[in-house]
Motif scaffolding. Structure first.
Motif, PDB file in Angstrom:
ATOM      1  N   ALA A 133       4.968  34.935 -16.282  1.00  0.00           N
ATOM      2  CA  ALA A 133       5.668  35.546 -17.406  1.00  0.00           C
ATOM      3  C   ALA A 133       6.067  34.482 -18.418  1.00  0.00           C
ATOM      4  O   ALA A 133       6.529  33.397 -18.046  1.00  0.00           O
ATOM      5  N   GLY A 134       5.849  34.807 -19.693  1.00  0.00           N
ATOM      6  CA  GLY A 134       6.150  33.862 -20.760  1.00  0.00           C
ATOM      7  C   GLY A 134       4.946  33.062 -21.214  1.00  0.00           C
ATOM      8  O   GLY A 134       4.979  32.436 -22.278  1.00  0.00           O
ATOM      9  N   SER A 157       5.145  47.726 -28.531  1.00  0.00           N
ATOM     10  CA  SER A 157       5.403  46.946 -27.319  1.00  0.00           C
ATOM     11  C   SER A 157       4.859  45.528 -27.390  1.00  0.00           C
ATOM     12  O   SER A 157       5.268  44.673 -26.584  1.00  0.00           O
ATOM     13  N   ARG A 210       4.143  39.398 -30.476  1.00  0.00           N
ATOM     14  CA  ARG A 210       3.653  38.597 -29.348  1.00  0.00           C
ATOM     15  C   ARG A 210       2.129  38.506 -29.317  1.00  0.00           C
ATOM     16  O   ARG A 210       1.578  37.491 -28.907  1.00  0.00           O
ATOM     17  N   ALA A 222       3.863  35.045 -24.887  1.00  0.00           N
ATOM     18  CA  ALA A 222       5.111  35.549 -24.302  1.00  0.00           C
ATOM     19  C   ALA A 222       4.847  36.769 -23.427  1.00  0.00           C
ATOM     20  O   ALA A 222       5.523  37.802 -23.551  1.00  0.00           O
ATOM     21  N   LEU A 223       3.879  36.640 -22.553  1.00  0.00           N
ATOM     22  CA  LEU A 223       3.465  37.780 -21.734  1.00  0.00           C
ATOM     23  C   LEU A 223       4.566  38.209 -20.777  1.00  0.00           C
ATOM     24  O   LEU A 223       5.347  37.382 -20.279  1.00  0.00           O
ATOM     25  N   LYS A 224       4.592  39.504 -20.523  1.00  0.00           N
ATOM     26  CA  LYS A 224       5.581  40.109 -19.631  1.00  0.00           C
ATOM     27  C   LYS A 224       4.843  40.799 -18.479  1.00  0.00           C
ATOM     28  O   LYS A 224       3.675  41.199 -18.638  1.00  0.00           O
ATOM     29  N   PRO A 225       5.514  40.992 -17.352  1.00  0.00           N
ATOM     30  CA  PRO A 225       4.857  41.698 -16.245  1.00  0.00           C
ATOM     31  C   PRO A 225       4.333  43.076 -16.651  1.00  0.00           C
ATOM     32  O   PRO A 225       3.281  43.505 -16.144  1.00  0.00           O
ATOM     33  N   GLU A 226       5.010  43.740 -17.569  1.00  0.00           N
ATOM     34  CA  GLU A 226       4.559  45.068 -17.994  1.00  0.00           C
ATOM     35  C   GLU A 226       3.306  45.016 -18.864  1.00  0.00           C
ATOM     36  O   GLU A 226       2.744  46.066 -19.196  1.00  0.00           O
ATOM     37  N   ASP A 227       2.850  43.832 -19.236  1.00  0.00           N
ATOM     38  CA  ASP A 227       1.578  43.691 -19.944  1.00  0.00           C
ATOM     39  C   ASP A 227       0.396  43.693 -18.983  1.00  0.00           C
ATOM     40  O   ASP A 227      -0.759  43.715 -19.419  1.00  0.00           O
ATOM     41  N   VAL A 246       0.321  39.544 -14.952  1.00  0.00           N
ATOM     42  CA  VAL A 246       1.445  38.695 -15.329  1.00  0.00           C
ATOM     43  C   VAL A 246       2.489  38.783 -14.224  1.00  0.00           C
ATOM     44  O   VAL A 246       3.005  39.867 -13.931  1.00  0.00           O
ATOM     45  N   SER A 292       6.151  37.689 -12.433  1.00  0.00           N
ATOM     46  CA  SER A 292       7.515  37.346 -12.880  1.00  0.00           C
ATOM     47  C   SER A 292       8.018  36.100 -12.193  1.00  0.00           C
ATOM     48  O   SER A 292       7.416  35.597 -11.250  1.00  0.00           O
TER      49      SER A 292
END
Length: 127
Positions: free
Chosen positions: A14-15, A62, A66, A84-89, A125, A127
């Motif tokens: 993540a990130g 969403s 980014r 800035a990737l997130k787990p929900e991506d 992604v 966390s």
């Protein structure tokens, strides 16, 4: 026959960043309308980014700020830079494109409107 070949994607913390590429092969003309959408099993497909036939660029809320969509017309290649990737991506990402003039679509319908899809690349992604 036109073919879209994807590369990139993968696994990241993540990130972190990732970059997708989508090369269009055997095009009769240049790409006019192109974008990226993603799919998670059990969920509705989501349009992520779009370069429309009139040149306008759109992003899903969403990913705004980014993700960046771009193209290299000389190479008939579409890109998606994801920061800035997130787990929900996490999802399977597909490019979709159309070369015919006058093509138009929306983030909500590109998988229906655009004739050609890439094979899909997985993004995970953690966390």
């Amino acid at each position: 026959q036109v073919e879209l070949v994807e590369s990139g994607g993968g696994s990241v913390q993540a990130g972190g960043p990732l970059r997708h590429s989508c090369e269009a092969l055997r095009l009769p003309n240049r790409l006019r309308c192109m974008g990226w959408f993603r799919r998670v099993p059990g969920k509705v497909r989501e349009g992520v980014a779009l370069i429309n036939g009139d040149g306008t660029i759109s992003y899903a809320d969403s990913v705004t700020g980014r993700f960046t969509i771009s193209q290299d017309s000389a190479k008939n290649t579409l890109y998606l830079q994801m920061n800035a990737l997130k787990p929900e991506d996490s999802a399977m990402y597909y490019c979709a494109a159309e070369w015919r003039s006058g093509a138009r679509t929306t983030l909500a319908s590109m998988w229906e409107d655009l004739e050609y899809w890439g094979q899909g690349t997985q993004v995970t992604v953690s966390s």
